[in-house]
Structure formats: C-alpha cells, structure tokens
Motif scaffolding. Structure first.
Motif, PDB file in Angstrom:
ATOM      1  N   MET A   8       0.831  -1.206   0.000  1.00 20.55           N
ATOM      2  CA  MET A   8       0.000   0.000   0.000  1.00 20.55           C
ATOM      3  C   MET A   8       0.870   1.262   0.000  1.00 20.55           C
ATOM      4  N   LYS A   9       1.984   1.234   0.740  1.00 25.55           N
ATOM      5  CA  LYS A   9       2.902   2.369   0.762  1.00 25.55           C
ATOM      6  C   LYS A   9       3.517   2.585  -0.618  1.00 25.55           C
ATOM      7  N   GLN A  10       3.912   1.500  -1.260  1.00 22.39           N
ATOM      8  CA  GLN A  10       4.488   1.611  -2.601  1.00 22.39           C
ATOM      9  C   GLN A  10       3.450   2.119  -3.593  1.00 22.39           C
ATOM     10  N   LEU A  11       2.254   1.576  -3.491  1.00 25.64           N
ATOM     11  CA  LEU A  11       1.181   2.007  -4.373  1.00 25.64           C
ATOM     12  C   LEU A  11       0.834   3.475  -4.148  1.00 25.64           C
ATOM     13  N   SER A  12       0.786   3.898  -2.895  1.00 23.57           N
ATOM     14  CA  SER A  12       0.458   5.299  -2.611  1.00 23.57           C
ATOM     15  C   SER A  12       1.575   6.229  -3.086  1.00 23.57           C
ATOM     16  N   LEU A  13       2.815   5.801  -3.005  1.00 19.14           N
ATOM     17  CA  LEU A  13       3.934   6.596  -3.496  1.00 19.14           C
ATOM     18  C   LEU A  13       3.851   6.759  -5.013  1.00 19.14           C
ATOM     19  N   ILE A  14       3.551   5.679  -5.690  1.00 17.60           N
ATOM     20  CA  ILE A  14       3.378   5.737  -7.144  1.00 17.60           C
ATOM     21  C   ILE A  14       2.213   6.658  -7.514  1.00 17.60           C
ATOM     22  N   SER A  20       1.142  14.145  -9.161  1.00 18.64           N
ATOM     23  CA  SER A  20       1.939  15.372  -9.259  1.00 18.64           C
ATOM     24  C   SER A  20       2.316  15.651 -10.709  1.00 18.64           C
ATOM     25  N   PHE A  21       2.647  14.610 -11.494  1.00 18.09           N
ATOM     26  CA  PHE A  21       2.924  14.810 -12.916  1.00 18.09           C
ATOM     27  C   PHE A  21       1.676  15.267 -13.663  1.00 18.09           C
TER      28      PHE A  21
END
Length: 133
Positions: A8-14, A20-21
């Motif tokens: 979930m942390k990795q997914l939320s970071l992505i 932002s892009f």
C-alpha cells in the motif's frame, strides 16, 4: 498484514508521483463568450477571401497573370495570408470600381497584394520593392 502495508505504501507513493505529474503538466482551458460581432466579422473575412479566390478562376484573370509571370498558386497563397483589414480594403476597392473594369480591377488588386506582401517581407517577387524592416 505487514506485506499488505508495504504494498500500500508503494502504491500510494506511485499514485502521488502520477498525480503530481498530471497536475504539473496539465493545461487549463479558458472558455469565454464569442460575441456576435466577432462571429460576423470572421464570416465576412472568410467570404471576402473566398470571393477573391473565385475571381482567380476567371480565364481572363489567369491569362493576364500568366502574362505577368505570376502563378495562380502564388496569388491564392497570398490571398490566404491577408489580414482581415487588408481583405476589407480590397473588397471596398473592388466594390467602388466601375463595372466595365472587372478584369483590370482584379489584376490591379492582385498587384497590390503582391506589393504589400513584398513590403512586409513575406515574399520577394519584385526586386524594386524594398522590405519595410
């Protein structure tokens, strides 16, 4: 449970990076009212331009332009590049010309178009006309 949090942390970071892009490189649209006057002016400009292009189809005009060494494609391109004010001026000159001068008036009109575009440095057809810039 622990592996789920890590994913979930990795997914939320992505997702944060993608959002932002998306917001950084997006272009906002601006809408506004188009006035009747603007619309009529644009349609009149298109009509004036089409009338001048229709005059090019006259065989007498084509013959006279060929005698002067100017191609029909050059004239059509220059007509497409005229500003609305120049088009209105030429149409007014044509309207004021006597009816018997039809072909001569059109030829003079095209010569004026050539001279103006040479003066504005858009073309270099006549060597005796200097660029304004």
């Amino acid at each position: 449970m622990n592996s789920l949090r890590r994913h979930m942390k990795q997914l939320s970071l992505i997702m944060v990076i993608l959002m932002s892009f998306a917001t950084t490189f997006s272009v906002s649209a601006h809408a506004g009212m188009v006035g009747t006057g603007e619309l009529i002016q644009q349609q009149q400009t298109d009509l004036d331009r089409q009338q001048l292009l229709d005059m090019l189809e006259d065989q007498n005009v084509q013959d006279k332009l060929a005698q002067m060494g100017v191609s029909e494609a050059q004239v059509a391109e220059r007509i497409q590049n005229l500003t609305p004010a120049e088009l209105a001026d030429f149409e007014q000159q044509l309207a004021e010309a006597p009816a018997g001068e039809g072909v001569v008036g059109v030829i003079v009109l095209f010569l004026l178009v050539f001279i103006i575009t040479d003066m504005l440095c858009a073309t270099n057809l006549f060597s005796f006309i200097n660029c304004i810039r």
